[in-house]
Structure formats: structure tokens, C-alpha cells
Design a protein around this motif. Structure first.
Motif, PDB file in Angstrom:
ATOM      1  N   ASN A  11      -1.784  13.073  -7.975  1.00 21.16           N
ATOM      2  CA  ASN A  11      -2.907  13.687  -7.277  1.00 21.16           C
ATOM      3  C   ASN A  11      -3.284  15.033  -7.910  1.00 21.16           C
ATOM      4  O   ASN A  11      -2.437  15.899  -8.098  1.00 21.16           O
ATOM      5  CB  ASN A  11      -2.554  13.897  -5.796  1.00 21.16           C
ATOM      6  CG  ASN A  11      -3.745  14.378  -4.999  1.00 21.16           C
ATOM      7  OD1 ASN A  11      -4.889  14.023  -5.295  1.00 21.16           O
ATOM      8  ND2 ASN A  11      -3.503  15.196  -3.999  1.00 21.16           N
TER       9      ASN A  11
ATOM     10  N   ASP B  47     -11.707   5.419   5.710  1.00 19.20           N
ATOM     11  CA  ASP B  47     -11.683   4.797   4.398  1.00 19.20           C
ATOM     12  C   ASP B  47     -13.105   4.364   4.044  1.00 19.20           C
ATOM     13  O   ASP B  47     -13.770   3.696   4.828  1.00 19.20           O
ATOM     14  CB  ASP B  47     -10.728   3.591   4.424  1.00 19.20           C
ATOM     15  CG  ASP B  47     -10.665   2.906   3.082  1.00 19.20           C
ATOM     16  OD1 ASP B  47     -11.179   1.787   2.987  1.00 19.20           O
ATOM     17  OD2 ASP B  47     -10.133   3.500   2.138  1.00 19.20           O
TER      18      ASP B  47
ATOM     19  N   GLN C 184       0.277   4.183  -2.671  1.00 18.39           N
ATOM     20  CA  GLN C 184      -0.088   5.546  -2.279  1.00 18.39           C
ATOM     21  C   GLN C 184       0.907   6.575  -2.820  1.00 18.39           C
ATOM     22  O   GLN C 184       0.529   7.711  -3.121  1.00 18.39           O
ATOM     23  CB  GLN C 184      -0.169   5.642  -0.755  1.00 18.39           C
ATOM     24  CG  GLN C 184      -1.361   4.899  -0.162  1.00 18.39           C
ATOM     25  CD  GLN C 184      -1.295   4.765   1.344  1.00 18.39           C
ATOM     26  OE1 GLN C 184      -0.363   5.263   1.984  1.00 18.39           O
ATOM     27  NE2 GLN C 184      -2.281   4.088   1.921  1.00 18.39           N
TER      28      GLN C 184
ATOM     29  N   GLN D  36       0.804  -1.223   0.000  1.00 18.09           N
ATOM     30  CA  GLN D  36       0.000   0.000   0.000  1.00 18.09           C
ATOM     31  C   GLN D  36       0.843   1.284   0.000  1.00 18.09           C
ATOM     32  O   GLN D  36       0.504   2.233  -0.704  1.00 18.09           O
ATOM     33  CB  GLN D  36      -0.942   0.003   1.208  1.00 18.09           C
ATOM     34  CG  GLN D  36      -2.251  -0.748   0.992  1.00 18.09           C
ATOM     35  CD  GLN D  36      -3.087  -0.151  -0.117  1.00 18.09           C
ATOM     36  OE1 GLN D  36      -3.387   1.035  -0.116  1.00 18.09           O
ATOM     37  NE2 GLN D  36      -3.466  -0.987  -1.065  1.00 18.09           N
TER      38      GLN D  36
ATOM     39  N   GLN E 192      -0.204   7.257  -6.306  1.00 23.30           N
ATOM     40  CA  GLN E 192      -1.418   8.063  -6.292  1.00 23.30           C
ATOM     41  C   GLN E 192      -1.115   9.516  -5.925  1.00 23.30           C
ATOM     42  O   GLN E 192      -1.713  10.446  -6.482  1.00 23.30           O
ATOM     43  CB  GLN E 192      -2.422   7.459  -5.309  1.00 23.30           C
ATOM     44  CG  GLN E 192      -2.952   6.100  -5.752  1.00 23.30           C
ATOM     45  CD  GLN E 192      -3.759   5.395  -4.678  1.00 23.30           C
ATOM     46  OE1 GLN E 192      -3.699   5.762  -3.500  1.00 23.30           O
ATOM     47  NE2 GLN E 192      -4.516   4.378  -5.069  1.00 23.30           N
ATOM     48  N   LYS E 193      -0.191   9.714  -4.993  1.00 28.42           N
ATOM     49  CA  LYS E 193       0.195  11.070  -4.586  1.00 28.42           C
ATOM     50  C   LYS E 193       0.891  11.796  -5.729  1.00 28.42           C
ATOM     51  O   LYS E 193       0.737  13.016  -5.911  1.00 28.42           O
ATOM     52  CB  LYS E 193       1.109  10.998  -3.362  1.00 28.42           C
ATOM     53  CG  LYS E 193       1.436  12.354  -2.760  1.00 28.42           C
ATOM     54  CD  LYS E 193       2.284  12.191  -1.503  1.00 28.42           C
ATOM     55  CE  LYS E 193       2.624  13.561  -0.899  1.00 28.42           C
ATOM     56  NZ  LYS E 193       3.466  13.420   0.315  1.00 28.42           N
TER      57      LYS E 193
END
Length: 431
Positions: free
Chosen positions: A81, A277, A74, A70, A77-78
Motif C-alpha cells: 500500500n 466497494d 488484502q 480475499q 495489497q496492504k
């Protein structure tokens, strides 16, 4: 017509599970054995769960690896973003896929294993719901009763059973009744499909209504009663209903073990979750709603279904705890390295052959590149037209056209207005 068994795509699964249930029953009911369907269903559920354990373990392994990676996910994804353009989104998807490929897993790895199990689970439920169709000794107990009903009512048997079910409120027999109505020619096997969903008390009422006194037939109801008798005097052929009795413990236990199963499976996910979440919140709601639904369904169905659901959920809890313990005491770095090595070897074997997803990504990238080319060409064309300087003859012709008088509303008048507008725009840009 042959006794109704599960057909369609689930047919082969149900047939195989039916053979297993028949084998277990025959082993228990051997010479001086225990002919008890409650115990038979428990052993049957345990055996099937053991068969499915490798798939469950693989599912949990995939979910565990996805939780460990994860932070890397992440990070990707950041990186993207706030970038909503198609190119950035495609790049994010590509990097995400490369990350999953690196560890030999996928975002749907656990779901895929669940989907593989679904046909078996549905077939298992159908076998439990219609035991006489798969266990020959149980069918033989119902057969004399079905023959008596057929002999007494003949061509009116469908209407008679429909009225009897309505008068006695036997909701669990609705599916068997619908199959009976569809039958062109009714035989004893069709009637057994309906009678197998009757409780023992309803079978006695049925024989009393028909005036059947033949001891050979009546004794079969006693045999059916014996094989359905469970602990604390619970008869698993009858629905527990909404009243206090020992049988009500079955839907309660089904709800409790399903709730416990979901709580255990969620515990690791909650520990790994960073802040609120949406998926976790949804799982929490489901952990309450699903057990309650299970209890409501079990109240109105024969207790045998509730036993199956209870034991199945209990085994799921035990296996989940075992899997959690295994990974809590395992070296995840070593597991990840092994996964990466497997993924590398798999990629080398595959060579240049692309997956369906990769082909789709390439096609999407090609389409995006073509759109960008067309946009660049359009901009260049607009720029060329803007910098275009007409010849002296062209300018003179344009001036003559501008001075002409056209009929209002004609094509020439509209074109002249457009030319004057463009000339005004060019003058503004020059200033």
C-alpha cells in the motif's frame, strides 16, 4: 437464396440450437400433440440452461473461492500500500498471481466462463428471433403467404414491404427488411424472414391489402395464430406495446426475474464485502438499470423474446439458489485443499514451461533490471567526472582558453561560458 440463418462465427452454435428447437417442436407437435411455440420456447430454454449448468457451476465455484481467499489478497495489497514504484508494483502482481495459482483459480476465472457462454447465448437469441429459419414445420406455414406476396408484387416486393412496414409501424421487422434490401434476387425465403416478425393481425392486413382470398393461403394465418397463442390469450408473435393487457405481463416478468437474478447473485458478494466497494455499488446500479432496459426492449419486440428472457432469468435464479445452498452446506476448507492439490499436480505436469503471463513478467523484470543498470552506470560516470583532476598541462590550456576573447554568439564563446560555469560550480562544492 436459403432462408436467413445466423452466419459467421455464431453460425455453428445457431445451427446446433436450431436442430434442438426443431426436435422439441416436432416432439410436441406429433400426432395429436401440442403445436405451441410458447411452450416449445420454454422447454427449449430449460434444456439449453441445463446444458450450460456445468459452466455456470464452475463460474460460481471460482467466484466463491476468490471470495474466501480475499483476506490473503488484502494482506498482499496492504503490504504494498502506497508503494507506486514499478518494482513494488511488479512484486505485488507476482505475489498476487502466486496466490491465485496456489488455489488453482484466477482473478478472471468467472469472467472467462461467462465469455465461453456468450456465443451460445447470442446464437440462442437469434434462433428464438427467427424460428422459421430453424423449424421446418413453421417455415411451411409461412411459405404460401410469402409466395402470394411475391406473385402479387414481383420486382417491387422490396419497396412494397418497406412501405407496408412503415405504414403499420412494425418495428420488429426492421432486421428482416434490411436483409431483404441487401438481397440481389428476392425469393420466398427472404420474404419469410420479414413475415416471421409480423403479428397475426399484420398478416391478415397484408393479405387484405394484396386482395388474397385463396382459402389455402388464408388458413395458414390461422395455423400461425394457433402455434403463437399462449396463456391468457397472449399472441407471442406480437409486441405487447405500451398499453394494459395480459401481454404486458411478459416484459414486467422479464424485468422482475432479471432483477431477482442479480440480487441473488449479489447477496453473497455483499456479505463478504468489507465496507463500501466501487464494484458492489456498480452492481447495485446495474441491478436496476438492466431490468428496466429489458422491460423497454421486450415491450417493442415480439412477446416470444420476452418469454425467453423471463424463463432464462427465472432458471438463473433457481440455479443460483441451488449453488448458494450447496456451498453454504459444504466444507470450504476441504474444497480449498482439493483445489490446492489440483493446482499442485497441474504445476508439476507443466514443469518449467511458463505461461504467457509469466513470460511477460520475466520480460518486464529483465527490462527493469536493465534500466537500473543503466542508471547505476550513469551515476558512476557522473561521480568519476566530478572527482576527475586534470593534469597541469590541461589546466594551463583551460586557463588560456578562459582568457581568450571570442566573437559574441560563436561556438567558442558558448563553450567558454559553459567552462566558466563548471569551474564556478566546482569551487562552490569545494567550499
Amino acid at each position: 437464396m436459403f432462408l436467413t440463418a445466423q452466419g459467421g462465427i455464431l453460425g455453428p452454435f445457431a445451427w446446433l440450437l436450431g436442430k434442438l428447437l426443431d426436435l422439441i417442436y416436432n416432439l410436441l407437435a406429433g400426432s395429436d400433440g401440442i403445436a405451441n411455440l410458447g411452450l416449445c420456447i420454454i422447454l427449449f430454454t430449460i434444456v439449453v440452461k441445463l446444458i450450460l449448468f456445468p459452466l455456470s457451476f464452475k463460474q460460481q465455484k471460482s467466484a466463491k473461492i476468490n471470495m474466501v481467499i480475499q483476506p490473503e489478497l488484502q494482506k498482499i495489497q496492504k503490504k504494498y500500500n502506497g508503494k507506486k514504484d514499478e518494482k513494488s508494483m511488479m512484486m505485488m502482481q507476482q505475489e498476487t498471481k502466486e496466490l491465485y495459482d496456489k488455489y488453482g483459480t484466477s482473478m478472471t476465472g468467472g469472467c472467462l466462463t461467462s465469455f465461453i457462454q456468450l456465443p451460445i447465448i447470442y446464437a440462442l437469441y437469434r434462433v428464438i428471433q427467427n424460428v422459421p429459419a430453424y423449424v421446418s414445420q413453421v417455415k411451411d406455414m409461412y411459405n404460401p403467404i410469402a409466395e402470394s406476396v411475391l406473385a402479387a408484387k414481383g420486382n417491387n416486393v422490396q419497396q412494397f414491404l418497406e412501405q407496408f412496414i412503415t405504414d403499420n409501424g412494425i418495428k420488429s421487422a426492421s432486421m428482416g427488411l434490411s436483409k431483404l434490401k441487401e438481397a440481389v434476387e428476392v425469393g420466398a425465403d427472404n420474404i419469410i424472414d420479414v413475415l416471421s416478425n409480423f403479428g397475426v393481425s399484420h398478416l391478415n392486413t397484408l393479405l387484405d391489402t394484396l386482395g388474397v382470398t385463396d382459402q389455402a393461403v388464408v388458413s395458414n394465418v390461422d395455423k400461425i395464430d394457433q402455434i403463437h397463442s399462449f396463456i391468457l390469450g397472449i399472441n407471442i408473435s406480437e409486441a405487447p406495446g405500451w398499453h394494459l393487457s395480459w401481454a404486458f405481463l411478459i416484459p414486467v416478468s422479464s424485468a422482475f426475474f432479471q432483477w431477482l437474478s442479480m440480487r441473488v447473485s449479489m447477496s453473497k458478494q455483499q456479505q463478504q464485502s468489507q465496507g463500501p466497494d466501487m464494484a458492489t455499488a456498480m452492481m447495485k446500479n446495474m441491478s436496476i438499470m438492466m431490468p428496466l432496459m429489458s422491460m423497454f426492449i421486450c415491450v417493442s419486440l415480439p412477446a416470444a423474446i420476452g418469454i425467453y428472457w423471463s424463463i432464462s432469468a427465472l432458471i438463473t435464479v433457481v440455479t443460483q439458489l441451488i449453488i448458494n445452498w450447496y456451498y453454504d452446506h459444504s466444507d470450504m476448507d476441504a474444497i480449498l485443499e482439493k483445489q490446492m492439490e489440483k493446482a499442485r499436480i497441474k504445476k508439476e505436469k507443466k514443469g518449467d514451461k511458463k505461461s504467457f503471463y509469466e513470460k511477460m513478467m520475466d520480460q518486464s523484470a529483465a527490462m527493469q533490471e536493465e534500466l537500473e543498470k543503466q542508471e547505476a552506470m550513469r551515476k558512476n560516470s557522473a561521480k568519476s567526472l566530478k572527482s576527475y583532476v586534470p593534469s597541469e598541462a590541461a589546466q594551463k590550456a583551460a586557463q588560456n582558453n578562459a582568457n581568450k576573447k571570442y566573437k559574441e554568439g560563436s561556438i567558442g564563446a558558448k563553450a567558454n561560458i559553459m567552462m566558466n560555469y563548471n569551474a564556478d560550480q566546482n569551487k562552490k562544492e569545494e567550499k
